[in-house]
Design an enzyme around this catalytic site. Structure first.
Site, PDB file in Angstrom:
ATOM      1  N   LYS A 256     -27.290 -54.566 -38.073  1.00  0.00           N
ATOM      2  CA  LYS A 256     -27.496 -53.966 -39.392  1.00  0.00           C
ATOM      3  C   LYS A 256     -28.949 -53.537 -39.524  1.00  0.00           C
ATOM      4  CE  LYS A 256     -27.870 -55.286 -44.284  1.00  0.00           C
ATOM      5  NZ  LYS A 256     -27.793 -56.399 -45.258  1.00  0.00           N
ATOM      6  N   LYS A 268     -31.219 -54.513 -57.487  1.00  0.00           N
ATOM      7  CA  LYS A 268     -31.801 -55.854 -57.450  1.00  0.00           C
ATOM      8  C   LYS A 268     -32.838 -56.017 -58.557  1.00  0.00           C
ATOM      9  CE  LYS A 268     -31.309 -56.270 -52.410  1.00  0.00           C
ATOM     10  NZ  LYS A 268     -30.383 -57.420 -52.349  1.00  0.00           N
ATOM     11  N   ASP A 279     -34.422 -56.096 -44.306  1.00  0.00           N
ATOM     12  CA  ASP A 279     -32.970 -56.006 -44.185  1.00  0.00           C
ATOM     13  C   ASP A 279     -32.531 -55.264 -42.919  1.00  0.00           C
ATOM     14  OD1 ASP A 279     -30.665 -56.953 -45.288  1.00  0.00           O
ATOM     15  OD2 ASP A 279     -30.360 -55.298 -46.665  1.00  0.00           O
ATOM     16  N   ARG A 342     -22.260 -54.926 -44.931  1.00  0.00           N
ATOM     17  CA  ARG A 342     -20.929 -55.032 -44.317  1.00  0.00           C
ATOM     18  C   ARG A 342     -20.288 -53.660 -44.137  1.00  0.00           C
ATOM     19  NH1 ARG A 342     -19.037 -58.818 -49.109  1.00  0.00           N
ATOM     20  NH2 ARG A 342     -21.195 -59.431 -48.703  1.00  0.00           N
TER      21      ARG A 342
END
Length: 521
Positions: A256, A268, A279, A342
């Site tokens: 990812k 957020k 991330d 995901r």
């Protein structure tokens, strides 16, 4: 920024000019003779002082003693090591090294057993990050030399040139991964990440395949495209492939790579958004591990798949209630744009199955905050359809220092969390208190397709990816070690599995039909 070098022998030095840290477990330090390390002291430390210093160490959990001012130090690692920890004590080693770094040209002497060399050497690499934007920092000249005193029973053994080369390549790769994660999105956009991939590919003689921008949606990658379509720099899928003729396995590592995660329209908080440059830790780990594995002579076909996007907010942002058509052929109703990792990984693993024909697929990601609640700061959470690989991953994690702990694998209990009235599934769970880490992994697994008969492992390393405000390079050691028995290097084979990784199967017992493989739902 420090240069890092590894050596199998101790070079003469004087702590007046070159600081020296001698570090190890107390049981190993106690076996040292003054003559073993005398050359590091330049005549400034005598045998009596050395002996008194060693005998004064009482680690609780660590301890250190200065031999000469603050330029010659002996440090002891923790005495205790529970069954879920790494015998190398590498996390404590990193902290001690950071506290004792003096700057300039210095030496770190690691006293350990051979099986702890890989984890210990990489622990030092974690203490020496590459990225900094501090003014004047690049004018500093630093070099850290790590020297190994490897003990086997009562005798000393010397690392081979092959093992030192592996240590050097792996440390460089770990620091590269950490640097990518530490670099802000202003300097590490999707395009910048693609350039890092190209540079590694050039070094290895591999040309990456890159699908980006509108080509993604035209070719069916709705997951990656939807997450990154609002950003100034378009999203991309990139693949580096190490092809081995007559290979018996085809393996994919899928990472990812969200270069920044605002959360999208499910935005957020102002404090929760800080640090979201990290991330991309999974993709960074895959890049570093792939570089190491190929350089060390990987014996099977290996693909590194990078799912890259900037989850930005703008007029083109993906909305809650949107329905996304994934590369797997499944449709996903968006109920949380901050559950974007995901989505990109689902496209990545589907590509690994449909196009790359892989039979072993590992995805790695900074996926859920719930991972930190479930397994904490040091252990990644893993979800796997194969019991043997799950057990192997735990053992290898302890050997290399990238710790993991299994999460429940029960798709028949958890897949209903993604039920949708209008699509094949939603992208976020209905009940956030119901095994979030497992559920997030099962979402990705569901896009492998019902006919996938291979082995799948999901690694959620959201919290171990960084400590404080610095990336750890987590995943480089784990991936290279987990497949160490496919390596031509003796050090990786030492920390790797003792048998084939894929000799287990994901089975369930049916009283009427006997034993059969769990289907991916």
């Amino acid at each position: 920024m420090a240069a890092l070098e590894f050596s199998a022998s101790l070079k003469p030095a004087d702590p007046y000019d070159n600081a020296v840290l001698i570090i190890g477990q107390l049981k190993h330090l106690g076996k040292l003779r003054y003559e073993d390390v005398q050359c590091k002291f330049g005549g400034r430390v005598d045998a009596e002082t050395f002996s008194i210093c060693i005998n004064s160490l009482h680690p609780s959990p660590t301890d250190q003693c200065s031999l000469w001012l603050n330029s010659a130090t002996v440090a002891a690692l923790p005495l205790k090591c529970s069954r879920h920890n790494t015998p190398s004590r590498c996390h404590a080693l990193t902290r001690l090294v950071k506290s004792c770094l003096a700057g300039g040209q210095e030496y770190i002497v690691i006293v350990c057993e051979r099986e702890n060399v890989y984890a210990s050497g990489l622990a030092v690499a974690r203490a020496l990050p590459l990225f900094t934007a501090k003014s004047g920092s690049h004018s500093l000249s630093r070099k850290v030399t790590v020297e190994f005193l490897v003990l086997d029973e009562e005798r000393r053994i010397f690392l081979t040139d092959e093992e030192l080369e592996c240590m050097s390549v792996a440390a460089t790769s770990l620091r590269l991964a950490a640097s990518i994660v530490d670099t802000p999105c202003s300097d590490m956009s999707v395009d910048n990440f693609l350039q890092e991939i190209r540079e590694v590919g050039k070094e290895l003689g591999i040309t990456p395949k890159i699908i980006s921008g509108e080509d993604l949606i035209h070719q069916g990658f709705g997951g990656i495209y939807g997450v990154g379509k609002a950003a100034a720099v378009p999203p991309a899928l990139a693949v580096l492939s190490h092809i081995v003729p007559d290979s018996t396995e085809s393996i994919a590592w899928v990472g990812k790579g969200i270069v920044f995660d605002t959360g999208g329209l499910s935005i957020k908080t102002k404090t929760g958004m800080c640090g979201m440059k990290r991330d991309c830790g999974g993709a960074a780990a895959v890049l570093g591990a792939f570089k190491t594995a190929v350089k060390m002579g990987f014996s099977e076909t290996l693909h590194a798949v990078f799912c890259l996007a900037d989850n930005a907010v703008g007029p083109l942002s993906q909305r809650p209630d949107d329905i996304v058509h994934m590369y797997s052929g499944r449709t996903v109703e968006i109920n949380n744009t901050d559950a974007e990792g995901r989505l990109v990984l689902a496209d990545g693993v589907a590509y690994a199955v449909k196009d790359l024909r892989c039979d072993i697929i590992v995805d790695i990601a900074t996926l859920t905050g719930a991972q930190g609640v479930a397994t904490g700061k040091y252990h990644a959470g893993i979800v796997c359809n194969d019991e043997k690989l799950e057990e192997t991953c735990v053992k290898v994690g302890q050997a290399c220092g990238d710790l993991v702990h299994p999460m429940p694998f029960t798709p028949e209990l958890h897949s209903s969390e993604f039920s949708s009235a209008v699509a094949d599934m939603k992208n976020s769970v209905a009940d956030r208190s119901n095994a979030q880490v497992s559920c997030a992994g099962l979402f990705i697994m569901s896009h492998l397709g019902p006919d996938f008969q291979g082995i799948w492992l999901h690694i959620d390393m959201a919290i171990p990816a960084a400590t404080g405000e610095r990336a750890t390079g987590y995943g480089v050691a784990l991936l290279t070690s987990l497949f160490g028995n496919r390596s031509g290097n003796p050090l990786l084979r030492l920390v790797g599995p003792k048998g084939p990784v894929n000799n287990g199967t994901a089975m369930e017992q049916d009283s009427n039909e006997g034993t059969k493989r769990i289907k991916l739902v």
